[in-house]
Every structure is written in structure tokens, then in C-alpha cells.
Design a protein around this motif. Structure first.
Motif, short mmCIF file in Angstrom:
data_model
loop_
_atom_site.label_atom_id
_atom_site.label_comp_id
_atom_site.label_asym_id
_atom_site.label_seq_id
_atom_site.Cartn_x
_atom_site.Cartn_y
_atom_site.Cartn_z
N TRP A 1 -0.64 13.24 6.44
CA TRP A 1 0.65 13.26 5.75
C TRP A 1 0.52 13.44 4.25
O TRP A 1 1.37 14.04 3.60
N PHE A 2 -0.56 12.92 3.68
CA PHE A 2 -0.72 12.90 2.23
C PHE A 2 -1.00 14.27 1.64
O PHE A 2 -0.87 14.48 0.42
N GLU A 3 -1.36 15.26 2.47
CA GLU A 3 -1.70 16.57 1.95
C GLU A 3 -0.51 17.26 1.29
O GLU A 3 -0.69 18.09 0.39
N PRO B 1 -2.71 8.57 -5.80
CA PRO B 1 -1.69 9.52 -6.26
C PRO B 1 -0.74 9.97 -5.15
O PRO B 1 0.46 10.12 -5.37
N ALA B 2 -1.27 10.17 -3.94
CA ALA B 2 -0.41 10.59 -2.83
C ALA B 2 0.53 9.47 -2.42
O ALA B 2 1.71 9.70 -2.13
N VAL C 1 -4.39 7.98 -13.18
CA VAL C 1 -5.83 8.22 -13.05
C VAL C 1 -6.31 7.44 -11.84
O VAL C 1 -6.02 6.24 -11.72
N GLU C 2 -7.02 8.10 -10.95
CA GLU C 2 -7.49 7.43 -9.74
C GLU C 2 -8.42 6.28 -10.13
O GLU C 2 -9.44 6.48 -10.78
N SER D 1 0.83 -1.21 0.00
CA SER D 1 0.00 0.00 0.00
C SER D 1 0.86 1.26 0.00
O SER D 1 0.45 2.29 -0.52
N PHE D 2 2.03 1.19 0.63
CA PHE D 2 2.93 2.36 0.73
C PHE D 2 2.13 3.56 1.24
O PHE D 2 2.05 4.59 0.59
N ASN D 3 1.56 3.40 2.42
CA ASN D 3 0.60 4.36 2.98
C ASN D 3 1.12 4.96 4.30
O ASN D 3 0.53 4.75 5.36
N PRO D 4 2.21 5.75 4.25
CA PRO D 4 3.02 6.14 3.10
C PRO D 4 4.26 5.24 2.96
O PRO D 4 4.54 4.41 3.82
#
Length: 231
Positions: free
Chosen positions: A204-206, A68-69, A223-224, A24-27
């Protein structure tokens, strides 16, 4: 020299040894990078691809940042390293790992792939679609993780995979192996985690919002996708 045999066919071409690490790399964080660099060295890879998943049905949707983030964070973490972060699954339209890997093998015949996973994923591998098919498709390298290694060996997956385990000192020769083939990689533990990062900074993603992204593998604009996920 008399009696010598000469090849008359085309010269053998070397396929680029490439690692595949899904997540997932979240993040994405330094732990991902450190493990990947060690795997590149251990397996003598040309490069390693991070497959940033559109979503994972085995993980809760709550707290999952937009693709995208997550891709942007992975690209940032992979900079100046032989690591390429890609959201190619969104373009392939695949939901399951087995389908993704089959398409990658067909799309990139000039590459020889090895699937890299943590021991935590080995624990739940029997829940993945056609997990034996994954093992038959390409070699697998399992990165040991504290707290999961003994459980991984005791689980049903290892009941079938154990016969295919290769000695760790032969890991650089994985390109000569015929799958199924499994090798364990043991590195110094890295305690960094995406969970801790999210707890410290849930937004964090912002910092990555509004950035134009082009996938480094497909060269397509991101593209999402629909949130289906991959297992």
C-alpha cells in the motif's frame, strides 16, 4: 461601583484544547479519522494531532512501512478535518511517550493537551516507561474498543488509575481537571483496521513513495529517523 475589585494583572489567555493520539498509522484509515472526529466533538477540542511514531518496540518491525509513507497516508486521511498528522517525534529525538509529551508541553505553552488512547493500549500501559508520569502530566481519554474494555479495567493500570476516573458526562470540562484524570469515551464500534488493509494490499505504501513531505506542525522536511520507536 464602590468596593468592586478590578484585575490589575494581565488578562487570562485561553490555551487551545488539543488532543494527542499516537500510533504507527500503518496505514492511517477511516477508523482513525472517525474516532478522532468523535473525540474532537466529545472533548470540545480545537484540533487533534496524530503523532505518527517513527517505530514502536512493542510491535514487530516486519511489515512496518517507512515513516514518510505512513505520515503521507495520515495527512491524506486527515484532510479537510481539524486533525494534523505529524512526525514531530523524529525531530524531537524522543523514544518514549513520556519524553515526547514533556517536550510538547514545554514547546507549546499556548496549548492544553489531553492524551487519547484506545483501551487496547490501556491494557499494556504498565509496560510503558513512567506511565504514571504520563497520567500526572495531562488528562487521559480512553476510547473503548470491542474485546479490550473488560481487560483494561482488570489490568494493573486501572488498579492505580481507577481513583482518578471522571464521569463521562463531564468530559467537555477536562480543561478544568487537575491530572491525574481519566475519562472513558464510548462510541459506536469501528471494525476497520490497518492489519486488514495490509493483508489486502501489502504494498500500500508504494503510492506515497517519492513525495516531498513537510511536517504540518514543525514545518520541517521529514528525514527518515533511526527505527527506535516509542512506548
Amino acid at each position: 461601583m464602590a468596593g468592586a475589585r478590578h484585575r490589575t494583572g494581565p488578562p487570562l489567555t485561553r490555551r487551545s484544547p488539543t488532543g494527542l493520539l499516537g500510533g504507527s498509522f500503518n496505514p492511517a484509515h477511516g477508523g482513525h479519522r472517525a474516532i478522532s472526529l468523535k473525540a474532537i466533538d466529545a472533548l470540545d477540542l480545537d484540533e487533534l494531532w496524530w503523532l505518527v511514531s517513527p517505530g514502536n518496540p512493542l510491535k514487530p518491525a516486519a511489515g512496518m512501512a517507512p515513516l514518510p509513507a505512513r505520515l503521507a497516508s495520515a495527512r491524506h486521511m486527515a484532510r479537510r478535518a481539524p486533525i494534523r498528522a505529524t512526525a514531530i517525534e523524529a525531530e524531537l529525538g524522543t523514544r518514549y511517550t513520556i519524553d515526547t509529551l514533556k517536550k510538547l508541553v514545554r514547546r507549546y505553552p499556548d496549548r492544553q493537551f489531553i492524551w487519547i488512547m484506545g483501551a487496547d493500549n490501556l491494557v499494556q500501559l504498565p509496560r510503558w516507561r513512567d506511565w504514571r508520569g504520563i497520567a500526572r502530566l495531562m488528562p487521559i481519554a480512553v476510547v473503548a474498543r470491542p474485546g479490550y474494555n473488560d481487560r483494561a479495567h482488570a489490568r494493573r493500570a486501572m488498579g492505580w488509575l481507577r481513583r482518578f476516573v471522571r464521569p463521562a458526562d463531564q468530559k467537555k470540562h477536562w480543561t478544568d481537571w487537575r491530572p491525574p484524570a481519566l475519562v472513558f469515551l464510548r462510541f459506536s464500534p469501528d471494525v476497520r483496521s490497518a492489519t486488514a488493509i495490509r493483508q489486502a494490499n501489502p504494498r500500500w505504501f508504494e503510492r506515497y513513495e517519492g513525495r516531498a513531505l513537510r511536517d504540518p506542525i514543525t514545518r520541517s522536511r521529514l528525514v527518515e529517523p533511526t527505527k527506535k520507536g516509542r512506548i
